[in-house]
Design an enzyme around this catalytic site. Structure first.
Site, PDB file in Angstrom:
ATOM      1  N   GLY A  45     -14.047  14.380  25.463  1.00 55.63           N
ATOM      2  CA  GLY A  45     -14.596  15.727  25.407  1.00 55.63           C
ATOM      3  C   GLY A  45     -16.092  15.602  25.174  1.00 55.63           C
ATOM      4  CB  ALA A  46     -18.939  15.312  27.312  1.00 55.70           C
ATOM      5  NE  ARG A  53     -11.458  29.470  15.141  1.00 58.20           N
ATOM      6  CZ  ARG A  53     -11.231  29.979  13.947  1.00 58.20           C
ATOM      7  NH1 ARG A  53     -10.427  31.017  13.821  1.00 58.20           N
ATOM      8  NH2 ARG A  53     -11.791  29.453  12.874  1.00 58.20           N
ATOM      9  NE  ARG A  88      -9.835  26.315  12.626  1.00 54.80           N
ATOM     10  CZ  ARG A  88     -10.269  27.087  11.627  1.00 54.80           C
ATOM     11  NH1 ARG A  88      -9.478  28.004  11.118  1.00 54.80           N
ATOM     12  NH2 ARG A  88     -11.479  26.932  11.132  1.00 54.80           N
ATOM     13  CG  ASP A 100     -11.537  23.239   6.647  1.00 53.98           C
ATOM     14  OD1 ASP A 100     -12.277  23.772   7.489  1.00 53.98           O
ATOM     15  OD2 ASP A 100     -10.350  22.952   6.878  1.00 53.98           O
ATOM     16  NE  ARG A 128     -17.377  25.258   8.878  1.00 50.86           N
ATOM     17  CZ  ARG A 128     -16.680  25.322  10.014  1.00 50.86           C
ATOM     18  NH1 ARG A 128     -15.371  25.503   9.987  1.00 50.86           N
ATOM     19  NH2 ARG A 128     -17.292  25.208  11.170  1.00 50.86           N
ATOM     20  CG  HIS A 164      -8.582  22.887  10.345  1.00 50.04           C
ATOM     21  ND1 HIS A 164      -9.692  23.061   9.560  1.00 50.04           N
ATOM     22  CD2 HIS A 164      -9.008  22.999  11.627  1.00 50.04           C
ATOM     23  CE1 HIS A 164     -10.743  23.272  10.341  1.00 50.04           C
ATOM     24  NE2 HIS A 164     -10.349  23.248  11.599  1.00 50.04           N
TER      25      HIS A 164
HETATM   26  P1  NAI Z   1     -16.020  22.675  24.459  1.00 53.62           P
HETATM   27  O1  NAI Z   1     -15.379  23.608  25.426  1.00 53.62           O
HETATM   28  O2  NAI Z   1     -17.474  22.748  24.236  1.00 53.62           O
HETATM   29  O3  NAI Z   1     -15.668  21.171  24.891  1.00 53.62           O
HETATM   30  C1  NAI Z   1     -14.389  20.740  25.226  1.00 53.62           C
HETATM   31  C2  NAI Z   1     -14.534  19.727  26.345  1.00 53.62           C
HETATM   32  O4  NAI Z   1     -13.234  19.166  26.607  1.00 53.62           O
HETATM   33  C3  NAI Z   1     -15.050  20.312  27.663  1.00 53.62           C
HETATM   34  O5  NAI Z   1     -16.252  19.667  28.059  1.00 53.62           O
HETATM   35  C4  NAI Z   1     -13.912  20.063  28.642  1.00 53.62           C
HETATM   36  O6  NAI Z   1     -14.359  19.773  29.961  1.00 53.62           O
HETATM   37  C5  NAI Z   1     -13.232  18.861  28.001  1.00 53.62           C
HETATM   38  N1  NAI Z   1     -11.850  18.651  28.460  1.00 53.62           N
HETATM   39  C6  NAI Z   1     -10.901  19.573  28.697  1.00 53.62           C
HETATM   40  N2  NAI Z   1      -9.767  18.964  29.118  1.00 53.62           N
HETATM   41  C7  NAI Z   1     -10.014  17.633  29.118  1.00 53.62           C
HETATM   42  C8  NAI Z   1      -9.243  16.488  29.449  1.00 53.62           C
HETATM   43  N3  NAI Z   1      -7.971  16.600  29.839  1.00 53.62           N
HETATM   44  N4  NAI Z   1      -9.817  15.280  29.356  1.00 53.62           N
HETATM   45  C9  NAI Z   1     -11.109  15.149  28.957  1.00 53.62           C
HETATM   46  N5  NAI Z   1     -11.896  16.201  28.631  1.00 53.62           N
HETATM   47  C10 NAI Z   1     -11.356  17.421  28.713  1.00 53.62           C
HETATM   48  O7  NAI Z   1     -15.224  22.836  23.065  1.00 53.62           O
HETATM   49  P2  NAI Z   1     -15.718  22.371  21.615  1.00 53.62           P
HETATM   50  O8  NAI Z   1     -16.452  23.474  20.984  1.00 53.62           O
HETATM   51  O9  NAI Z   1     -16.332  21.033  21.725  1.00 53.62           O
HETATM   52  O10 NAI Z   1     -14.308  22.257  20.850  1.00 53.62           O
HETATM   53  C11 NAI Z   1     -13.382  21.254  21.218  1.00 53.62           C
HETATM   54  C12 NAI Z   1     -12.084  21.412  20.423  1.00 53.62           C
HETATM   55  O11 NAI Z   1     -12.347  21.094  19.052  1.00 53.62           O
HETATM   56  C13 NAI Z   1     -11.508  22.824  20.430  1.00 53.62           C
HETATM   57  O12 NAI Z   1     -10.103  22.767  20.522  1.00 53.62           O
HETATM   58  C14 NAI Z   1     -11.930  23.381  19.085  1.00 53.62           C
HETATM   59  O13 NAI Z   1     -11.095  24.421  18.641  1.00 53.62           O
HETATM   60  C15 NAI Z   1     -11.812  22.143  18.233  1.00 53.62           C
HETATM   61  N6  NAI Z   1     -12.552  22.165  16.983  1.00 53.62           N
HETATM   62  C16 NAI Z   1     -11.934  21.606  15.901  1.00 53.62           C
HETATM   63  C17 NAI Z   1     -12.555  21.532  14.693  1.00 53.62           C
HETATM   64  C18 NAI Z   1     -11.853  20.898  13.537  1.00 53.62           C
HETATM   65  O14 NAI Z   1     -12.318  21.005  12.410  1.00 53.62           O
HETATM   66  N7  NAI Z   1     -10.747  20.215  13.736  1.00 53.62           N
HETATM   67  C19 NAI Z   1     -13.916  22.100  14.498  1.00 53.62           C
HETATM   68  C20 NAI Z   1     -14.503  22.627  15.714  1.00 53.62           C
HETATM   69  C21 NAI Z   1     -13.829  22.646  16.911  1.00 53.62           C
END
Ligand code: NAI
Length: 308
Positions: free
Chosen positions: A7-8, A82, A88, A148, A151, A175
């Site tokens: 995921g980039a 989200r 979530r 968390d 935060r 979470h």
């Molecule tokens: P984003 O939409 O900016 O990036 C997600 C990336 O995943 C996209 O570039 C997309 O092309 C890529 N992607 C999708 N399917 C893929 C696959 N099969 N193989 C490789 N790459 C793929 O989203 P963001 O903001 O980076 O969030 C990513 C995830 O992290 C979300 O599910 C978000 O809810 C979660 N998250 C979790 C947190 C935590 O504390 N655990 C905190 C913040 C976000």
């Protein structure tokens, strides 16, 4: 030390940047399915190396898992984030398929890898990774509590009007906005309980602000946050790479600890070169035990959607 970040997007790029800046990894590979995105982010980040003073080599690939082979650590941030007003849990339909596919591919090319799961709903995605990856339990870690807790410390410092480095506090449990459990009873300012400085009402406010920390940012940004999530992931990666045996609350598979089993949920763990070195059982009072059990019920409800 080779680290893969899948995921980039916002979180993946942020965590790749923090890992590189700390300069403890020899190589970071960023992988995405969106054509050119990972290559572009990697190149942009590499062009910060001479400015920020790091030697970590960052490369990007569009979906070629052979480039990730031999990774010591892999971070899964792929999936949708989200939007304002979403929980979530609502992301499960799309993200479960992505996490399953990604975890399987990562382990195929790096059988000794330690996985850090970030994609939401994170506790359930961590549980899913356990089901599909076939890795020992200590090598799958869900990142949520580290963020968390950061935060929580931010909100505590704000309420106390104190520097962040003076405060300590931990968030355990699921979470999610309703599931997380900021442990105000154990929070301290320079080792003194914060209840010595803050009223019960103010502490309750700190707790509530912490629980909606992600949602507050999602509302402001129009999508979920990335700096603190990226920093939290990089702290876990560093603890593994440098064998720090440092304590973080992480989503871990519990086998009777805290009276819970067959679930991944936030609990304090020591993170070192083997991944989860130890699950730490802290003494909870009756109210905290009850809250943790309710939180676990919530996580189990989301886990049940995996079967649907
Ligand atoms: P984003 O939409 O900016 O990036 C997600 C990336 O995943 C996209 O570039 C997309 O092309 C890529 N992607 C999708 N399917 C893929 C696959 N099969 N193989 C490789 N790459 C793929 O989203 P963001 O903001 O980076 O969030 C990513 C995830 O992290 C979300 O599910 C978000 O809810 C979660 N998250 C979790 C947190 C935590 O504390 N655990 C905190 C913040 C976000």
């Amino acid at each position: 030390m080779k680290v893969t970040v899948v995921g980039a997007g916002a979180v993946g790029a942020s965590c790749a940047e923090y890992i590189a800046i700390k300069d403890f990894a020899s190589e970071v590979v960023v992988l995405d399915i969106k054509e050119g995105l990972a290559e572009g982010k990697a190149m942009d980040l590499m062009q910060t190396a001479s400015l920020n003073g790091f030697d970590t080599k960052i490369t990007g690939t569009t979906g070629d898992y052979s480039k990730t082979a031999g990774s010591d650590i892999a971070v899964i941030t792929s999936g949708i984030p989200r939007k304002p007003g979403m929980t979530r849990e609502e992301l499960i339909g799309i993200n479960a398929g992505i996490v399953k596919d990604v975890a399987t591919n990562l382990v195929k090319h790096s059988p000794d890898v330690i996985l850090i799961v970030v994609s939401n709903p994170m506790d359930t995605m961590t549980y899913l990774a356990h089901k599909v990856a076939g890795l020992p339990e200590h090598r799958i870690i869900g990142m949520g509590g580290a963020l968390d807790s950061a935060r929580f410390k931010y909100r505590l410092a704000e309420a106390l009007e104190a520097p962040i480095s003076d405060v300590d506090g931990m968030v355990i449990g699921g979470h999610s906005d309703t599931g997380m459990l900021p442990l105000t009873r154990l929070a301290t300012r320079n080792s003194v309980p914060v209840s010595e400085f803050l009223s019960a009402e103010r502490l309750e406010q700190v707790k509530e602000d912490t629980k909606v920390g992600g949602a507050t940012l999602t509302k402001l940004l129009g999508t979920s946050a990335w700096y603190a999530p990226g920093a939290a992931v990089s702290a876990l990666v560093q603890a593994i790479a440098c064998d720090q045996k440092k304590m973080f609350p992480c989503s871990v598979k519990l086998n009777g600890e805290y009276g819970l089993e067959d679930i991944c949920i936030g609990a304090p763990v020591l993170i070192g070169r083997n991944g989860i070195e130890k699950i730490v059982e802290i003494e909870l009072d009756e109210q905290e035990k009850q809250k943790l059990s309710e939180s676990a019920e919530g996580v189990r409800k989301t886990n049940a959607l995996l079967e649907a």
